[in-house]
Motif scaffolding. Structure first.
Motif, PDB file in Angstrom:
ATOM      1  N   ASP A 120       6.388  18.169 -11.876  1.00 39.42           N
ATOM      2  CA  ASP A 120       5.417  19.074 -12.471  1.00 39.42           C
ATOM      3  C   ASP A 120       4.355  18.230 -13.177  1.00 39.42           C
ATOM      4  N   VAL A 121       3.214  18.064 -12.524  1.00 45.66           N
ATOM      5  CA  VAL A 121       2.186  17.170 -13.062  1.00 45.66           C
ATOM      6  C   VAL A 121       1.346  17.936 -14.088  1.00 45.66           C
ATOM      7  N   PRO A 122       1.261  17.417 -15.311  1.00 45.91           N
ATOM      8  CA  PRO A 122       0.474  18.121 -16.345  1.00 45.91           C
ATOM      9  C   PRO A 122      -0.983  18.275 -15.917  1.00 45.91           C
ATOM     10  N   ASP A 123      -1.608  19.387 -16.366  1.00 44.26           N
ATOM     11  CA  ASP A 123      -2.999  19.664 -15.996  1.00 44.26           C
ATOM     12  C   ASP A 123      -3.934  18.525 -16.385  1.00 44.26           C
ATOM     13  N   ALA A 124      -3.599  17.822 -17.463  1.00 45.74           N
ATOM     14  CA  ALA A 124      -4.486  16.762 -17.949  1.00 45.74           C
ATOM     15  C   ALA A 124      -4.486  15.550 -17.021  1.00 45.74           C
ATOM     16  N   VAL A 125      -3.474  15.460 -16.158  1.00 41.85           N
ATOM     17  CA  VAL A 125      -3.406  14.332 -15.227  1.00 41.85           C
ATOM     18  C   VAL A 125      -4.159  14.698 -13.947  1.00 41.85           C
ATOM     19  N   GLU A 126      -5.054  13.815 -13.542  1.00 38.66           N
ATOM     20  CA  GLU A 126      -5.853  14.054 -12.340  1.00 38.66           C
ATOM     21  C   GLU A 126      -5.045  13.692 -11.092  1.00 38.66           C
ATOM     22  N   ILE A 127      -5.152  14.532 -10.078  1.00 36.59           N
ATOM     23  CA  ILE A 127      -4.479  14.226  -8.812  1.00 36.59           C
ATOM     24  C   ILE A 127      -5.530  13.835  -7.782  1.00 36.59           C
ATOM     25  N   ARG A 128      -5.278  12.712  -7.130  1.00 38.55           N
ATOM     26  CA  ARG A 128      -6.172  12.243  -6.067  1.00 38.55           C
ATOM     27  C   ARG A 128      -5.382  12.205  -4.763  1.00 38.55           C
ATOM     28  N   VAL A 129      -5.732  13.109  -3.874  1.00 40.10           N
ATOM     29  CA  VAL A 129      -5.064  13.169  -2.578  1.00 40.10           C
ATOM     30  C   VAL A 129      -5.812  12.268  -1.602  1.00 40.10           C
ATOM     31  N   HIS A 130      -5.078  11.489  -0.833  1.00 38.87           N
ATOM     32  CA  HIS A 130      -5.682  10.685   0.233  1.00 38.87           C
ATOM     33  C   HIS A 130      -5.222  11.190   1.591  1.00 38.87           C
ATOM     34  N   ASP A 131      -6.171  11.639   2.399  1.00 36.95           N
ATOM     35  CA  ASP A 131      -5.855  12.047   3.771  1.00 36.95           C
ATOM     36  C   ASP A 131      -6.140  10.838   4.663  1.00 36.95           C
ATOM     37  N   SER A 132      -5.083  10.232   5.208  1.00 40.48           N
ATOM     38  CA  SER A 132      -5.291   8.999   5.989  1.00 40.48           C
ATOM     39  C   SER A 132      -5.652   9.353   7.423  1.00 40.48           C
ATOM     40  N   THR A 133      -6.949   9.508   7.638  1.00 41.76           N
ATOM     41  CA  THR A 133      -7.461   9.974   8.921  1.00 41.76           C
ATOM     42  C   THR A 133      -7.861   8.834   9.846  1.00 41.76           C
ATOM     43  N   ALA A 134      -7.839   7.592   9.349  1.00 45.45           N
ATOM     44  CA  ALA A 134      -8.354   6.486  10.165  1.00 45.45           C
ATOM     45  C   ALA A 134      -7.376   5.311  10.182  1.00 45.45           C
ATOM     46  N   ASP A 135      -7.906   4.095  10.112  1.00 42.61           N
ATOM     47  CA  ASP A 135      -7.068   2.899  10.251  1.00 42.61           C
ATOM     48  C   ASP A 135      -6.419   2.442   8.955  1.00 42.61           C
ATOM     49  N   MET A 136      -6.783   3.061   7.836  1.00 44.73           N
ATOM     50  CA  MET A 136      -6.235   2.613   6.575  1.00 44.73           C
ATOM     51  C   MET A 136      -4.846   3.227   6.370  1.00 44.73           C
ATOM     52  N   ARG A 137      -3.927   2.406   5.872  1.00 44.76           N
ATOM     53  CA  ARG A 137      -2.603   2.918   5.523  1.00 44.76           C
ATOM     54  C   ARG A 137      -2.423   2.748   4.026  1.00 44.76           C
ATOM     55  N   TYR A 138      -1.921   3.815   3.387  1.00 46.81           N
ATOM     56  CA  TYR A 138      -1.885   3.860   1.932  1.00 46.81           C
ATOM     57  C   TYR A 138      -0.458   3.813   1.380  1.00 46.81           C
ATOM     58  N   LEU A 139      -0.325   3.074   0.273  1.00 48.41           N
ATOM     59  CA  LEU A 139       0.944   3.000  -0.445  1.00 48.41           C
ATOM     60  C   LEU A 139       0.626   3.236  -1.920  1.00 48.41           C
ATOM     61  N   VAL A 140       1.434   4.077  -2.557  1.00 44.56           N
ATOM     62  CA  VAL A 140       1.208   4.355  -3.975  1.00 44.56           C
ATOM     63  C   VAL A 140       1.972   3.339  -4.824  1.00 44.56           C
ATOM     64  N   LEU A 141       1.293   2.808  -5.831  1.00 45.08           N
ATOM     65  CA  LEU A 141       1.936   1.973  -6.846  1.00 45.08           C
ATOM     66  C   LEU A 141       2.187   2.869  -8.049  1.00 45.08           C
ATOM     67  N   PRO A 142       3.422   3.341  -8.207  1.00 49.57           N
ATOM     68  CA  PRO A 142       3.680   4.315  -9.279  1.00 49.57           C
ATOM     69  C   PRO A 142       3.664   3.642 -10.657  1.00 49.57           C
ATOM     70  N   VAL A 143       3.662   4.499 -11.683  1.00 51.96           N
ATOM     71  CA  VAL A 143       3.693   4.012 -13.070  1.00 51.96           C
ATOM     72  C   VAL A 143       5.126   3.588 -13.409  1.00 51.96           C
ATOM     73  N   ARG A 144       5.238   2.463 -14.065  1.00 51.28           N
ATOM     74  CA  ARG A 144       6.567   2.007 -14.497  1.00 51.28           C
ATOM     75  C   ARG A 144       7.140   2.992 -15.506  1.00 51.28           C
ATOM     76  N   PRO A 145       8.360   3.460 -15.268  1.00 50.97           N
ATOM     77  CA  PRO A 145       8.934   4.441 -16.200  1.00 50.97           C
ATOM     78  C   PRO A 145       9.100   3.851 -17.598  1.00 50.97           C
ATOM     79  N   LYS A 146       8.979   4.736 -18.591  1.00 52.67           N
ATOM     80  CA  LYS A 146       9.169   4.293 -19.982  1.00 52.67           C
ATOM     81  C   LYS A 146      10.622   3.876 -20.203  1.00 52.67           C
ATOM     82  N   GLY A 147      10.793   2.969 -21.130  1.00 56.81           N
ATOM     83  CA  GLY A 147      12.143   2.568 -21.496  1.00 56.81           C
ATOM     84  C   GLY A 147      12.796   1.612 -20.517  1.00 56.81           C
ATOM     85  N   THR A 148      11.993   0.961 -19.676  1.00 56.04           N
ATOM     86  CA  THR A 148      12.576   0.049 -18.680  1.00 56.04           C
ATOM     87  C   THR A 148      12.252  -1.414 -19.000  1.00 56.04           C
ATOM     88  N   GLU A 149      11.828  -1.645 -20.241  1.00 59.76           N
ATOM     89  CA  GLU A 149      11.392  -2.998 -20.606  1.00 59.76           C
ATOM     90  C   GLU A 149      12.490  -4.038 -20.399  1.00 59.76           C
TER      91      GLU A 149
END
Lengths: 102, 215, 97
Positions: B155-184
């Protein structure tokens, strides 16, 4: 202009089925034959996409993912005169005899 | 697994499928045999492709992400030149056309889809999950990303922006997620376990840090 | 992904063409006619519209990452906020806007 049956972005759709299935041998084979032909430059990915875009719309919706791959691969191989539909039909019958059909 | 499917049917027991096949499934065995008979493909070439794709798993993506979390310099290189960063990690990305890493932040989440077919960074992550290839995901990811993510429990809070990528061409996309809190205090190996496949597509966040349980 | 020699630069406003052309194309219909901006120029790539029909893909086409506000693409009926949609689009599908 008519929207292609593959051009799905924003079309009405229900919940996403998150069930995953273990690939069957024929799916693994379809994947590998396809990639091997690509690696040898015998077919281009865009040709296979085009064949799937041009196939019968009901068929596109009815077939499973790798079934669509197989259908498009056969279309492109026939187009490139590497085999014929009759050859594939004959081989299917031959294999059925060998594997023991009901 | 499946080392037998490359073998020519009839050559041995191994050419025989295990159970009832659909008409299309039958045709791929026939097509395979014809291509082998005509010398267009060899069994070794088919087998090599099976081994290639089965060696690709989401663990590759998890390794890239965990390294980026612990090493800011590596993260810069991963974002600037993802293929070079892969090769630095011993991950073979050579057969990828082009590779782009999308960095999530506290303010931004990325979601990757291919609405026209099912493009996916296979050379890194292996075959895509079934849901990624489904018509419903391909239809909805672009115009209902929040609803899709909610279905995955995200459930993504409204304040967080969502950017959708439609990979229609030769580019392949990988998401680098945010490091979870408390994992130091976690090691790179422990961090890798938090980076689930679906977080590399962006539909969920990585797993949360699991607090130590007293036994 | 080297030299971006295309005619658009990051930040340029563009409108996606509404061409009704036959054959294999990689521009989704939901984005045709919509106005967005060039986020990034990816460089020159073989043209899939040629590759899809057995061609050699030449001449290459410049590929752009084009950004859209979700409200522009789907209308304002949803509270889209700042949500955006990015699509990879070849130069011959883009007009200045």
């Amino acid at each position: 202009m008519p929207r292609g049956h593959h051009d799905l972005g924003g079309t009405p759709a229900g919940p996403i089925d998150r069930t995953e299935h273990q690939l069957d041998d024929w799916e693994i084979l379809a994947d590998a034959v396809n990639q091997a032909l690509g690696a040898k430059g015998i077919r281009r990915t865009d040709e296979l996409r085009r064949a799937r875009e041009q196939m019968d719309s009901d068929l596109y919706r009815r077939l499973s993912y790798y079934e669509r791959w197989i259908a498009s691969l056969e279309t492109i191989l026939i187009e490139k005169k590497l085999l014929t539909k009759e050859e594939v039909d004959r081989k299917v019958a031959e294999l059925a005899a060998k594997w023991g059909e009901p | 697994m499946a080392d037998h499917v490359a073998a020519q049917a009839g050559e041995s027991e191994h050419g025989h499928p295990r159970h009832e096949l659909s008409a299309y499934a039958r045709r791929v065995y026939a097509i395979r045999d014809i291509l082998l008979e005509k010398g267009i493909l060899t069994g070794e070439e088919i087998q090599a492709q099976i081994e290639y794709i089965e060696a690709r798993t989401p663990a590759n993506g998890a390794r890239l992400v965990a390294r980026a979390w612990v090493d800011p310099e590596f993260k810069k290189r991963l974002l600037a030149d993802p293929k070079a960063a892969c090769s630095e990690m011993g991950i073979d990305a050579t057969s990828l056309n082009e590779f782009v890493v999308l960095e999530n932040t506290e303010k931004v989440r990325h979601l990757v889809v291919c609405t026209l077919c099912s493009c996916y960074p296979r050379p890194i992550l292996g075959r895509p999950p079934d849901w990624y290839k489904s018509f419903n995901y391909r239809a909805r990811a672009v115009n209902d990303p929040r609803g899709v993510m909610r279905e995955f429990g995200n459930d993504v809070p409204d304040a967080v922006e969502i950017r959708v990528h439609d990979s229609t061409a030769d580019m392949r996309y990988l998401v680098l997620p945010v490091r979870p809190k408390g994992t130091e205090s976690l090691s790179e190996e422990e961090l890798q376990k938090l980076v689930v496949r679906d977080s590399l597509i962006g539909v969920v966040d990585p797993l949360p840090a699991v607090p130590e349980q007293g036994v | 992904m080297s030299g971006a020699a295309g005619k658009f630069r990051p930040g340029d406003r563009v409108r996606v063409r509404t061409d009704d052309r036959p054959g294999h194309v990689r521009t989704p219909s939901y984005v045709r006619g919509k106005i967005g901006w060039v986020e990034r120029a990816y460089g020159d790539f073989l043209n899939p519209e040629s590759l899809g029909h057995g061609g050699d893909g030449l001449p290459k086409k410049t590929l752009y990452l084009v950004g859209f506000h979700q409200g522009e693409v789907w209308g304002e009926y949803k509270p889209w906020g700042r949500d955006r949609l990015f699509v990879d689009i070849y130069e011959h599908w883009l007009d200045p806007a």
